[in-house]
Design an enzyme around this catalytic site. Structure first.
Site, short mmCIF file in Angstrom:
data_model
loop_
_atom_site.label_atom_id
_atom_site.label_comp_id
_atom_site.label_asym_id
_atom_site.label_seq_id
_atom_site.Cartn_x
_atom_site.Cartn_y
_atom_site.Cartn_z
N LYS A 21 -5.13 -9.75 -6.19
CA LYS A 21 -6.39 -10.13 -5.53
C LYS A 21 -7.51 -9.17 -5.94
CE LYS A 21 -6.02 -7.52 -1.31
NZ LYS A 21 -6.18 -7.28 0.06
N LYS B 100 0.82 -1.22 0.00
CA LYS B 100 0.00 0.00 0.00
C LYS B 100 0.85 1.26 0.00
CE LYS B 100 -4.40 -1.57 1.77
NZ LYS B 100 -5.43 -1.45 2.78
N LYS C 200 -11.24 -3.62 -3.62
CA LYS C 200 -12.07 -2.43 -3.78
C LYS C 200 -11.27 -1.31 -4.42
CE LYS C 200 -13.98 -3.45 0.70
NZ LYS C 200 -14.05 -3.07 2.09
P1 TYM Z 1 -11.05 -5.60 4.25
O1 TYM Z 1 -12.09 -4.57 4.52
O2 TYM Z 1 -10.00 -5.29 3.24
O3 TYM Z 1 -11.72 -6.96 3.83
C1 TYM Z 1 -12.78 -7.52 4.59
C2 TYM Z 1 -12.65 -9.03 4.57
O4 TYM Z 1 -12.68 -9.51 3.23
C3 TYM Z 1 -11.55 -10.34 2.98
N1 TYM Z 1 -11.12 -10.15 1.58
C4 TYM Z 1 -10.96 -11.16 0.71
N2 TYM Z 1 -11.14 -12.48 0.83
C5 TYM Z 1 -10.91 -13.25 -0.27
N3 TYM Z 1 -10.50 -12.73 -1.47
C6 TYM Z 1 -10.31 -11.40 -1.62
N4 TYM Z 1 -9.93 -10.90 -2.79
C7 TYM Z 1 -10.55 -10.55 -0.51
N5 TYM Z 1 -10.46 -9.19 -0.31
C8 TYM Z 1 -10.82 -8.99 0.98
C9 TYM Z 1 -10.48 -9.84 3.94
O5 TYM Z 1 -9.51 -10.83 4.18
C10 TYM Z 1 -11.31 -9.53 5.17
O6 TYM Z 1 -11.53 -10.70 5.92
N6 TYM Z 1 -7.94 -4.99 8.08
C11 TYM Z 1 -9.17 -5.65 7.68
C12 TYM Z 1 -10.36 -5.25 8.55
C13 TYM Z 1 -10.12 -5.44 10.00
C14 TYM Z 1 -10.08 -6.67 10.71
C15 TYM Z 1 -9.85 -6.33 12.07
C16 TYM Z 1 -10.26 -8.00 10.31
C17 TYM Z 1 -9.91 -4.44 10.91
N7 TYM Z 1 -9.75 -4.98 12.15
C18 TYM Z 1 -9.73 -7.31 13.06
C19 TYM Z 1 -10.17 -8.98 11.32
C20 TYM Z 1 -9.91 -8.64 12.65
C21 TYM Z 1 -9.46 -5.26 6.25
O7 TYM Z 1 -9.00 -4.26 5.77
O8 TYM Z 1 -10.36 -6.04 5.62
#
Ligand code: TYM
Length: 336
Positions: free
Chosen positions: A197, A112, A200
């Site tokens: 991957k 990032k 968004k």
């Molecule tokens: P975020 O918002 O990017 O994504 C949310 C969830 O979706 C999963 N994900 C995917 N799974 C499979 N293939 C993909 N291409 C894909 N893109 C996203 C992510 O693995 C996630 O489970 N940092 C985290 C949010 C967060 C969090 C936490 C998660 C904040 N605090 C504590 C667990 C525990 C995030 O940015 O997810």
């Protein structure tokens, strides 16, 4: 030990198929067996450039998607990270346990921040510590996430382990949280470039299926998804150097609730056109009810806000005593 599930999703644009298959669908399954906390990580959304005029609506969009996926806000907690001060307070305390060297190794930060590391925000760098705080604020034990978050979960375990060693004589003051990464869709790849991957932040909307896409958009995106010229194989080993085939077959397997091997034995030997036709039909029938439910929920923002307020109150009540114990453990003077 009782298991407690925590996970969070950032409010940064419309949720996509990766979020759904990698995370939200798992949340819906886990909620029938465990106590769960489902959080909207709005503080994390501030770590990269964002539009402050859209953040509240993006937050409601995640709440609507949670409900559309069937998450039950009465039995479980649905709330916003920023509404529970314990997350940010605990993050500060854990910043003092986390080591620079550990954060330096985080691949998501490297990706990032890119070449302009010096200009990345401190928030982006400390992002995984806030994640650890999110989880440990409730002493959660299981964290359903996609594959991309696995390294952050390892870091959360390292932080919990060091805290326990430094402040609790090695006792399990914080349980070491486990990542639950499941199934053939734990890493959904871009439809345009299967080496990246699905995300968004990808500039091309053709790279991802969004949970608000209509039937036509779904068909168009899958029809135009990148493929290769060879026929589809009938075994998993042969998918090794075929990232496009692996991605589309993984999606079909996940949507059909099948093992990848079973999907391959059904469609192996055929071409991408049959695979795509089946995938389009599956996606359309899976996403249409979600799309409708999201729209219905978004039509009543006041109900979403009330639900998040209730969730935040209940989350604060759970996190408060753990934060107090933590402050005491690190030697801070508590007002009595
Ligand atoms: P975020 O918002 O990017 O994504 C949310 C969830 O979706 C999963 N994900 C995917 N799974 C499979 N293939 C993909 N291409 C894909 N893109 C996203 C992510 O693995 C996630 O489970 N940092 C985290 C949010 C967060 C969090 C936490 C998660 C904040 N605090 C504590 C667990 C525990 C995030 O940015 O997810």
């Amino acid at each position: 030990m009782r298991s407690l599930v925590f996970s969070a999703v950032q409010p940064t644009g419309v949720l996509h198929l990766g979020n759904y298959l990698g995370a939200l669908k798992q949340f819906a399954q886990l909620q029938s067996l465990h106590d769960c906390l489902f959080c909207i990580a709005d503080l994390h959304a501030m770590t990269a450039p964002y539009d402050k005029n859209r953040l509240a609506d993006e937050t409601r969009m995640v709440a609507a998607a949670f409900l559309a996926c069937g998450l039950d806000p009465k039995r479980h907690l649905i709330f916003c990270q920023s509404a529970v001060g314990a997350h940010a307070e605990l993050a500060w305390i854990l910043n003092c346990s986390a080591r620079m060297g550990w954060l330096e190794r985080m691949t998501q930060f490297k990706e990032k921040a890119g070449k302009s590391r010096e200009r990345a925000s401190v928030g982006l760098y400390a992002y995984p510590v806030l994640m650890a705080a999110d989880i440990l604020a409730y002493r959660a034990t299981h964290v359903p996430v996609g594959e991309d978050q696995r390294q952050h979960l390892e870091l959360a375990r390292d932080i919990a382990r060091k805290f326990n060693a430094d402040f609790a004589n090695g006792e399990s003051f914080f349980p070491l949280p486990r990542a639950c990464v499941m199934g053939s869709a734990a890493r959904v790849m871009s439809l345009k470039d299967a080496s990246r991957k699905m995300s968004k932040s990808d500039l091309s909307p053709m790279s991802r299926i969004e949970l608000t896409d209509g039937d036509e958009a779904i068909a168009r995106k899958i029809q135009r998804a990148t493929t290769d010229p060879a026929p589809l194989p009938d075994n998993e080993a042969a998918l090794k150097n075929r990232p496009e085939a692996r991605n589309l077959i993984g999606l079909l397997a996940a949507l059909s609730s099948e093992e990848t091997e079973a999907t391959l034995s059904r469609i192996g030997g055929g071409g991408f056109s049959d695979l795509k036709a089946e995938l389009i039909a599956r996606l359309q029938s899976e996403i249409a009810p979600l799309r409708r439910a999201i729209a219905e929920r978004l039509a009543h923002p006041e109900q979403l806000d009330a639900l998040l307020k209730d969730g935040a109150e209940r989350a604060r009540a759970k996190a408060r005593p753990i934060l107090e114990e933590t402050k005491e453990a690190v030697g801070l003077l508590l007002p009595r």
